[in-house]
Scaffold this motif. Structure first.
Motif, PDB file in Angstrom:
ATOM      1  N   CYS A 134     -41.943-105.758   2.733  1.00 25.78           N
ATOM      2  CA  CYS A 134     -41.093-105.411   1.583  1.00 25.78           C
ATOM      3  C   CYS A 134     -40.582-106.665   0.868  1.00 25.78           C
ATOM      4  O   CYS A 134     -40.477-106.680  -0.364  1.00 25.78           O
ATOM      5  CB  CYS A 134     -39.938-104.527   2.025  1.00 25.78           C
TER       6      CYS A 134
ATOM      7  N   ASN B 158     -41.627 -98.248  -5.502  1.00 22.21           N
ATOM      8  CA  ASN B 158     -40.956 -97.019  -5.090  1.00 22.21           C
ATOM      9  C   ASN B 158     -41.330 -96.586  -3.669  1.00 22.21           C
ATOM     10  O   ASN B 158     -40.535 -95.934  -2.990  1.00 22.21           O
ATOM     11  CB  ASN B 158     -41.260 -95.886  -6.072  1.00 22.21           C
ATOM     12  N   LEU B 159     -42.526 -96.932  -3.215  1.00 23.51           N
ATOM     13  CA  LEU B 159     -42.951 -96.590  -1.861  1.00 23.51           C
ATOM     14  C   LEU B 159     -42.237 -97.419  -0.801  1.00 23.51           C
ATOM     15  O   LEU B 159     -41.994 -96.943   0.305  1.00 23.51           O
ATOM     16  CB  LEU B 159     -44.459 -96.819  -1.704  1.00 23.51           C
TER      17      LEU B 159
ATOM     18  N   PRO C 143     -39.071 -98.595  -0.270  1.00 25.75           N
ATOM     19  CA  PRO C 143     -37.875 -98.073   0.401  1.00 25.75           C
ATOM     20  C   PRO C 143     -38.161 -96.816   1.226  1.00 25.75           C
ATOM     21  O   PRO C 143     -37.512 -96.587   2.244  1.00 25.75           O
ATOM     22  CB  PRO C 143     -36.898 -97.775  -0.737  1.00 25.75           C
ATOM     23  N   CYS C 144     -39.142 -96.027   0.797  1.00 27.96           N
ATOM     24  CA  CYS C 144     -39.515 -94.840   1.576  1.00 27.96           C
ATOM     25  C   CYS C 144     -40.117 -95.263   2.917  1.00 27.96           C
ATOM     26  O   CYS C 144     -39.763 -94.716   3.972  1.00 27.96           O
ATOM     27  CB  CYS C 144     -40.522 -93.985   0.810  1.00 27.96           C
ATOM     28  N   ALA C 145     -41.016 -96.232   2.877  1.00 26.41           N
ATOM     29  CA  ALA C 145     -41.650 -96.714   4.105  1.00 26.41           C
ATOM     30  C   ALA C 145     -40.629 -97.365   5.025  1.00 26.41           C
ATOM     31  O   ALA C 145     -40.609 -97.106   6.232  1.00 26.41           O
ATOM     32  CB  ALA C 145     -42.767 -97.704   3.759  1.00 26.41           C
TER      33      ALA C 145
ATOM     34  N   GLY D 183     -37.363 -96.897   5.101  1.00 21.12           N
ATOM     35  CA  GLY D 183     -36.453 -95.872   5.607  1.00 21.12           C
ATOM     36  C   GLY D 183     -37.093 -95.039   6.702  1.00 21.12           C
ATOM     37  O   GLY D 183     -36.450 -94.711   7.707  1.00 21.12           O
ATOM     38  N   THR D 184     -38.358 -94.714   6.530  1.00 17.01           N
ATOM     39  CA  THR D 184     -39.088 -93.962   7.552  1.00 17.01           C
ATOM     40  C   THR D 184     -39.182 -94.760   8.842  1.00 17.01           C
ATOM     41  O   THR D 184     -38.921 -94.242   9.929  1.00 17.01           O
ATOM     42  CB  THR D 184     -40.495 -93.590   7.050  1.00 17.01           C
TER      43      THR D 184
ATOM     44  N   THR E  27     -30.775 -93.109   4.892  1.00 17.19           N
ATOM     45  CA  THR E  27     -31.029 -94.534   4.697  1.00 17.19           C
ATOM     46  C   THR E  27     -30.617 -94.931   3.291  1.00 17.19           C
ATOM     47  O   THR E  27     -30.444 -94.083   2.419  1.00 17.19           O
ATOM     48  CB  THR E  27     -32.539 -94.866   4.881  1.00 17.19           C
TER      49      THR E  27
ATOM     50  N   TRP F 193     -31.197 -98.364   0.329  1.00 12.77           N
ATOM     51  CA  TRP F 193     -32.015 -99.522  -0.027  1.00 12.77           C
ATOM     52  C   TRP F 193     -31.146-100.452  -0.850  1.00 12.77           C
ATOM     53  O   TRP F 193     -30.610-100.048  -1.874  1.00 12.77           O
ATOM     54  CB  TRP F 193     -33.230 -99.054  -0.820  1.00 12.77           C
TER      55      TRP F 193
END
Length: 175
Positions: free
Chosen positions: A104, A131-132, A134-136, A138-139, A172, A174
């Protein structure tokens, strides 16, 4: 209860149907609330409401680092597949947390070759990757933190569902 058209099986094969069904239901609810409220109660937008988004788009479009969007996206994809697969354990997730954080951070060194504003797929891919991330992250962080198995999150080192300690959502942010 499972919040899915297909019950607790959320492994991605049927996500499009979930998006369509729940997206429509959400849109209908928002429309009902707007009619009921008569459009009142909304605060006016601040004069600079879109400035951050426009500045971000311009910043990404003019990125001149040394890492291609495709290379960084591939790193992200491989890290998620390796460290956050369906069956998980502490060592793999902890390694994934470190790796995903490093990936990141590389976004600040991304390079775009197309600076145009018309049909700029390079820019679209960079914004999608932005955009991906923070999703990754957080996951990965959420999976490492959750010490139980539930739904599509299966911890081999914590094989049982634990409603006493984990009957809650993972939140979560970001920064």
């Amino acid at each position: 209860a499972a919040a899915s058209v297909h019950g607790a099986n959320r492994l991605g094969a049927n996500s499009l149907l979930d998006i369509v069904v729940f997206g429509r239901a959400t849109a209908n609810r928002v429309a009902d609330l707007a009619k009921k409220n008569g459009g009142k109660g909304r605060k006016p937008f601040a004069p600079n409401a879109g400035d951050f988004s426009v500045a971000n788009l311009d910043k990404v479009r003019n990125s001149n680092g040394s890492t291609s969007v495709a290379d960084l996206r591939l790193q992200l994809q491989k890290s998620m597949q390796l460290h956050a697969a369906v069956y998980r354990e502490k060592e793999t997730l902890d390694a994934g947390v470190k790796e995903i954080d490093a990936i990141c951070k590389q976004f600040s060194d991304v390079k775009l070759s197309d600076r145009s504003m018309i049909w700029n797929s390079d820019l679209v891919e960079a914004l999608e990757l932005q955009n991906l991330m923070p999703c990754a992250a957080g996951t990965m962080h959420g999976a490492a933190n959750r010490e139980e198995s539930r739904g599509a999150h299966a911890r081999e080192d914590f094989p049982d569902r634990d409603d006493v300690n984990w009957m809650k959502h993972t939140l979560t942010y970001w920064d």
